[in-house]
Design an enzyme around this catalytic site. Structure first.
Site, short mmCIF file in Angstrom:
data_model
loop_
_atom_site.label_atom_id
_atom_site.label_comp_id
_atom_site.label_asym_id
_atom_site.label_seq_id
_atom_site.Cartn_x
_atom_site.Cartn_y
_atom_site.Cartn_z
N ASP A 9 -0.57 6.22 -3.00
CA ASP A 9 -1.61 6.61 -3.96
C ASP A 9 -2.55 5.42 -4.14
O ASP A 9 -2.10 4.27 -4.23
CB ASP A 9 -0.99 6.99 -5.30
CG ASP A 9 -1.96 7.69 -6.22
OD1 ASP A 9 -2.96 7.07 -6.63
OD2 ASP A 9 -1.73 8.87 -6.54
N ILE A 10 -3.85 5.69 -4.18
CA ILE A 10 -4.85 4.63 -4.30
C ILE A 10 -4.81 3.96 -5.68
O ILE A 10 -5.19 2.80 -5.84
CB ILE A 10 -6.26 5.17 -3.98
CG1 ILE A 10 -7.23 4.02 -3.75
CG2 ILE A 10 -6.75 6.12 -5.05
CD1 ILE A 10 -8.55 4.45 -3.15
N HIS A 42 -0.79 18.27 -3.45
CA HIS A 42 -0.19 16.96 -3.26
C HIS A 42 0.92 16.71 -4.26
O HIS A 42 0.78 16.96 -5.45
CB HIS A 42 -1.23 15.83 -3.29
CG HIS A 42 -2.07 15.76 -4.52
ND1 HIS A 42 -3.11 16.64 -4.77
CD2 HIS A 42 -2.05 14.91 -5.58
CE1 HIS A 42 -3.69 16.34 -5.92
NE2 HIS A 42 -3.06 15.29 -6.44
N LEU A 43 2.03 16.25 -3.73
CA LEU A 43 3.20 15.90 -4.53
C LEU A 43 3.14 14.42 -4.86
O LEU A 43 3.01 13.58 -3.97
CB LEU A 43 4.49 16.18 -3.74
CG LEU A 43 5.79 15.65 -4.34
CD1 LEU A 43 6.16 16.43 -5.61
CD2 LEU A 43 6.91 15.73 -3.32
N HIS A 44 3.23 14.09 -6.15
CA HIS A 44 3.33 12.70 -6.57
C HIS A 44 4.79 12.30 -6.54
O HIS A 44 5.66 13.00 -7.07
CB HIS A 44 2.79 12.53 -8.00
CG HIS A 44 1.31 12.65 -8.10
ND1 HIS A 44 0.47 11.58 -7.97
CD2 HIS A 44 0.53 13.73 -8.30
CE1 HIS A 44 -0.78 11.99 -8.10
NE2 HIS A 44 -0.77 13.30 -8.30
#
Length: 163
Positions: free
Chosen positions: A52-53, A121-123
Site C-alpha cells: 500500500d502506498i 482490493h483486500l487490505h
C-alpha cells in the site's frame, strides 16, 4: 534492474490475457500491468499483490484481482473462491515477510462508497496492534466503511438464499 527483468515474462502474460478485464483509468489495473513501476510481490493470471502506498501498519499489502473487478458490493456468491484465494495470498505474503502471528492481522475491504479505488482490493495489515489511531479508525472492524474478509465471505455465501 535485474529484479524487474526477471518479472517481465509473467507480467507480459498477464497483459495479453487481461485486455477485456482492464480499465484504463484504474490505477490498480495499471499497477498489475506493470505500467506504474510498482513492485509486485506476487502476480499471476488471477491475483496480484503489492505494498500500500500509504501503509497503515508496518506490513500493509493490497491483494487485487489481476483483471478488473468492481468493489465488494458488486460481488456475488460465485466470487467466494476468489476472495478466499485473496486472503490466502495475503497470509502467504505475510509469512514470506516473517509475520508469523496471524492472530494480530487485519484482512478486509472498504465498503462503498468509502473505497478510494473501485478495483476490488483486500487490505492486509499486520501487526494490527501497531496500527496508528487513524489507521485503527480507517480499518475499523464492524464499521460502515470497512468489512472483514470473513464477514464478506459470509455475506456472499448468503446471497441467493431466502430467509
Amino acid at each position: 534492474m535485474a529484479a524487474v527483468e526477471a518479472t517481465q515474462p509473467a507480467l507480459a502474460d498477464v497483459s495479453k490475457t487481461s485486455s477485456e478485464g482492464y480499465e484504463k483509468k484504474c490505477i490498480f489495473c495499471k499497477i498489475v500491468n506493470n505500467e506504474m513501476g510498482t513492485e509486485l510481490l506476487h502476480c499471476d493470471e488471477d491475483i496480484s499483490c503489492f505494498r500500500d502506498i500509504k501503509p497503515g501498519a508496518p506490513h500493509h499489502y493490497l491483494v487485487v484481482p489481476t483483471k478488473h473487478i468492481g468493489n465488494c458490493k458488486s460481488l456475488g456468491k460465485e466470487h467466494v473462491p476468489l476472495v478466499k484465494r485473496m486472503v490466502e495470498l495475503g497470509k502467504e505474503i505475510l509469512q514470506k515477510n516473517n509475520v508469523t502471528d496471524l492472530s494480530d492481522v487485519r484482512f478486509g475491504f472498504h465498503w462503498p462508497p468509502f473505497s478510494s479505488v473501485t478495483h476490488l482490493h483486500l487490505h492486509v495489515l499486520a501487526p494490527a496492534s501497531q496500527m496508528s489511531l487513524m489507521s485503527r479508525l480507517f480499518y475499523r472492524l464492524n464499521s460502515y466503511w470497512f468489512i472483514a474478509a470473513d464477514q464478506l465471505i459470509e455475506l456472499l455465501n448468503s446471497k441467493g438464499e431466502t430467509t
